[in-house]
Design an enzyme around this catalytic site. Structure first.
Site, mmCIF file in Angstrom:
data_model
loop_
_atom_site.group_PDB
_atom_site.id
_atom_site.type_symbol
_atom_site.label_atom_id
_atom_site.label_comp_id
_atom_site.label_asym_id
_atom_site.label_seq_id
_atom_site.Cartn_x
_atom_site.Cartn_y
_atom_site.Cartn_z
ATOM 1 N N LYS A 238 42.933 28.490 32.079
ATOM 2 C CA LYS A 238 43.463 29.574 32.850
ATOM 3 C C LYS A 238 44.544 28.992 33.789
ATOM 4 O O LYS A 238 44.227 27.851 34.636
ATOM 5 C CB LYS A 238 42.453 30.485 33.756
ATOM 6 C CG LYS A 238 42.852 31.344 34.563
ATOM 7 C CD LYS A 238 41.812 32.473 35.122
ATOM 8 C CE LYS A 238 42.333 33.255 36.253
ATOM 9 N NZ LYS A 238 41.386 34.034 36.828
ATOM 10 N N ASP A 243 46.145 33.867 42.800
ATOM 11 C CA ASP A 243 45.688 35.117 42.432
ATOM 12 C C ASP A 243 45.384 35.945 43.710
ATOM 13 O O ASP A 243 44.213 35.943 44.442
ATOM 14 C CB ASP A 243 44.526 35.107 41.526
ATOM 15 C CG ASP A 243 43.554 36.422 41.134
ATOM 16 O OD1 ASP A 243 44.306 37.279 41.362
ATOM 17 O OD2 ASP A 243 42.370 36.113 40.721
ATOM 18 N N LYS A 250 42.567 41.485 46.650
ATOM 19 C CA LYS A 250 41.533 40.862 47.112
ATOM 20 C C LYS A 250 41.387 40.932 48.791
ATOM 21 O O LYS A 250 42.321 40.785 49.297
ATOM 22 C CB LYS A 250 41.612 39.430 46.911
ATOM 23 C CG LYS A 250 41.136 39.071 45.443
ATOM 24 C CD LYS A 250 41.144 37.690 45.163
ATOM 25 C CE LYS A 250 41.118 37.307 43.875
ATOM 26 N NZ LYS A 250 39.933 37.582 43.258
ATOM 27 N N ASP A 261 42.793 29.042 41.451
ATOM 28 C CA ASP A 261 42.602 29.852 40.255
ATOM 29 C C ASP A 261 43.498 29.290 38.956
ATOM 30 O O ASP A 261 43.396 29.863 37.919
ATOM 31 C CB ASP A 261 43.287 31.342 40.544
ATOM 32 C CG ASP A 261 42.237 32.272 39.679
ATOM 33 O OD1 ASP A 261 41.441 31.911 39.207
ATOM 34 O OD2 ASP A 261 42.894 33.456 39.446
ATOM 35 N N ASP A 320 42.853 42.773 39.252
ATOM 36 C CA ASP A 320 42.456 41.602 39.646
ATOM 37 C C ASP A 320 41.777 40.939 38.416
ATOM 38 O O ASP A 320 40.987 39.560 38.660
ATOM 39 C CB ASP A 320 41.387 41.714 40.834
ATOM 40 C CG ASP A 320 41.109 40.277 41.712
ATOM 41 O OD1 ASP A 320 41.816 39.336 41.193
ATOM 42 O OD2 ASP A 320 40.145 40.382 42.342
ATOM 43 N N GLU A 322 42.627 39.526 36.085
ATOM 44 C CA GLU A 322 44.061 39.242 35.237
ATOM 45 C C GLU A 322 43.680 38.011 34.257
ATOM 46 O O GLU A 322 44.585 37.594 33.459
ATOM 47 C CB GLU A 322 45.107 38.720 36.492
ATOM 48 C CG GLU A 322 45.067 37.375 37.060
ATOM 49 C CD GLU A 322 43.734 37.142 37.694
ATOM 50 O OE1 GLU A 322 43.103 37.989 38.006
ATOM 51 O OE2 GLU A 322 43.329 35.991 37.831
ATOM 52 N N ARG A 324 41.647 37.349 32.146
ATOM 53 C CA ARG A 324 41.318 37.286 30.858
ATOM 54 C C ARG A 324 42.475 37.979 30.052
ATOM 55 O O ARG A 324 42.431 37.730 28.876
ATOM 56 C CB ARG A 324 39.835 38.244 30.541
ATOM 57 C CG ARG A 324 40.410 39.783 31.392
ATOM 58 C CD ARG A 324 38.869 40.347 31.519
ATOM 59 N NE ARG A 324 38.549 39.922 32.830
ATOM 60 C CZ ARG A 324 37.268 40.693 33.288
ATOM 61 N NH1 ARG A 324 36.665 41.364 32.609
ATOM 62 N NH2 ARG A 324 36.838 40.301 34.541
#
Ligand code: BES
Ligand code: ZN
Ligand code: ZN
Length: 469
Positions: A238, A243, A250, A261, A320, A322, A324
């Site tokens: 990833k 993020d 968030k 992230d 959020d 994101e 995946r």
């Protein structure tokens, strides 16, 4: 740092358990004196008889673990840095319990960890002087030269990963990450980078939906080691260089460390570096769909339905979730382009995984139990903490959507499994294992031998997995 098995007359460092039974008179009287109790990580500089020398406690013999020895090694390294020592002679006065060779390597790893400090942005740099560690051969067990080399390759990978993750997103965005990956070319890794137009042409729409809100261009980074030598193992990381959560924003407190992230991607880069340094002959491909999850007039929104490379339409329940989406396209790209023998994706994917397993365990699941066990065995032999996540049909159902083929969030419960299985839904016909490192990739405060911030967790496991494949 260089490690040797040989007798020297360098500054002596003795690793001593608190309940040593057959120690020499000096150690025994020191332990009796209470000035030094042998507690794990305790350091005592003996300037008296036979000195100067450093005693380092490693706690009770039967409580000794690789982790506790690494922690003692770290304490010793920090102390030696204060003394300005460059070369040392290590005597490991502990032959019980753990295999002596394993103990030696754990101490060595602890000493290496003492040398790491992320001080790129500080005027006052921390000094570290240690360059050579000589182990008393009779006490070091059956360690081989090649074990030290292996350790040093992994360490180079870990440092690289930590620096990438610790660098704030203002200086670490897809373009910079790609440039860092390209540095592996010197080691024989061929690196290809695809820009937005090319990513669009490939058809990675889910990935591009995430990238829409950012002013920073997304870049798909592909690193190949030994291409053409058969089916590769694909490592997919990833690569969210930031993020913010997007429109499902968030809260401030959870946003601050979200430069981490891209830790999955950085772990893949670190592992590729270690493998290349070791002249690994196995074919490996590392893939990172790098981008930022931000807000703008063009950003994707909750309620959107977006296409993907695999052809599934995805309902966006929460922007959020994101990671995946980028991984769904990345694993599909990996499968179709490289026909790998196995895909391993690694990601700071869910807060739910941290809730389930705590901060220091990674969650693992996959579509082939044998492969899951293989990854977990690699982790066990590297002493990295992993735990299996449940992956039954009921968890897969959580991702069902009423309006599209699949939903990007599985609701409040079982979120680590739902997220992992979401990614798996985009793997068509290849063995696949998912590793969620949301907890262990980044520390709020130092933990055992690890520093605050990025840890490089799982670089060693990926290295071991490939080497033993
Ligand atoms: N990057 C986060 C996961 C994360 C959380 C990593 C904490 C490291 C520490 C991920 O993109 C995310 O935000 N996941 C959401 C999913 C939810 C909206 C279904 C989460 O875990 O809350
Ligand atoms: Zn997120
Ligand atoms: Zn994320």
């Amino acid at each position: 740092m260089k490690f040797n098995l040989r007798q020297t007359d360098d500054f002596v460092v003795k690793f001593v358990p608190s309940d040593l039974e057959d120690g020499c008179e000096k150690i025994n009287s020191l332990l009796e004196s209470k000035y030094f109790n042998g507690e794990n990580g305790e350091c005592f500089l003996n300037l008296g008889q036979g000195g100067p020398e450093l005693f380092v406690g490693i706690g009770k013999e039967e409580e000794k673990t690789p982790d506790s020895l690494k922690t003692a090694g770290l304490a010793a390294g920090k102390y030696l840095a204060k003394l300005g020592k460059e070369k040392i002679y290590v005597k490991l006065r502990s032959q019980k319990g753990l295999d002596s060779g394993q103990q030696t390597l754990a101490v060595a790893e602890g000493l290496l960890n003492a040398s790491y400090c992320f001080d790129k942005y500080k005027k006052d740099k921390e000094d570290f002087s240690l360059t050579e560690v000589n182990f008393e051969p009779m006490l070091a067990g059956n360690v081989k030269e090649s074990d030290f080399e292996d350790l040093l390759y992994k360490w180079e990978g870990i440092k690289f990963t930590r620096d990438l993750v610790n660098t704030p997103s203002i200086d670490m965005y897809p373009q910079v990450l790609a440039m860092e990956a390209m540095k592996l070319a010197d080691l024989g890794v061929s690196v290809t980078v695809y820009d937005r137009d090319k990513i669009e042409e490939i058809g990675m729409s889910a990935y591009l939906s995430v990238a829409r809100g950012s002013a920073k261009e997304p870049l798909l980074i592909v690193m190949e080691l030994n291409p053409g030598d058969g089916k590769p193992i694909a490592l997919v990381g990833k690569g969210l260089t930031y993020d913010s959560g997007g429109y499902s924003l968030k809260p401030t407190a959870s946003m601050k460390t979200m430069m981490s992230d891209m830790a999955g991607g950085a772990t893949v880069i670190g592992a590729m570096k270690a493998l290349a340094l070791s002249k690994c002959s196995k074919p490996v491909v590392g893939i990172i769909a790098a981008c930022e999850n931000m807000i703008s007039g063009d950003a994707y929104k909750p309620g959107d339905i977006i296409p993907s490379l695999a052809g599934l339409n995805i309902e966006i329940d929460n922007t959020d979730a994101e990671g995946r989406l980028t991984l769904a396209d990345a694993v599909c790209f990996a499968e179709r382009t490289f026909m790998p023998s196995m895909i391993v994706d690694i990601a700071t994917l869910t807060g739910a995984c941290v809730v389930a397993l705590g901060e220091h365990y990674s969650g693992v699941l996959g579509n082939c139990q044998e492969r899951v066990k293989q990854v977990m065995a690699a982790a066990a032999s590297e002493n990295e903490k992993v735990w299996e996540l449940p992956d039954t049909e009921d968890f897969r159902k959580l991702n069902e959507s009423k309006v599209a083929d699949i939903n990007n969030t599985g609701g409040r419960w079982g979120g680590a499994s739902a997220a992992g299985l979401f990614v798996g839904a985009f793997v068509e016909d290849t063995d696949w294992v998912h590793i969620d490192i949301a907890g262990p990739a980044y520390n709020d405060k130092p933990y055992l031998y690890e520093p605050m911030g990025a840890t490089g967790h799982m670089v060693k496991t990926l290295y071991r997995l490939v080497k033993d494949f």
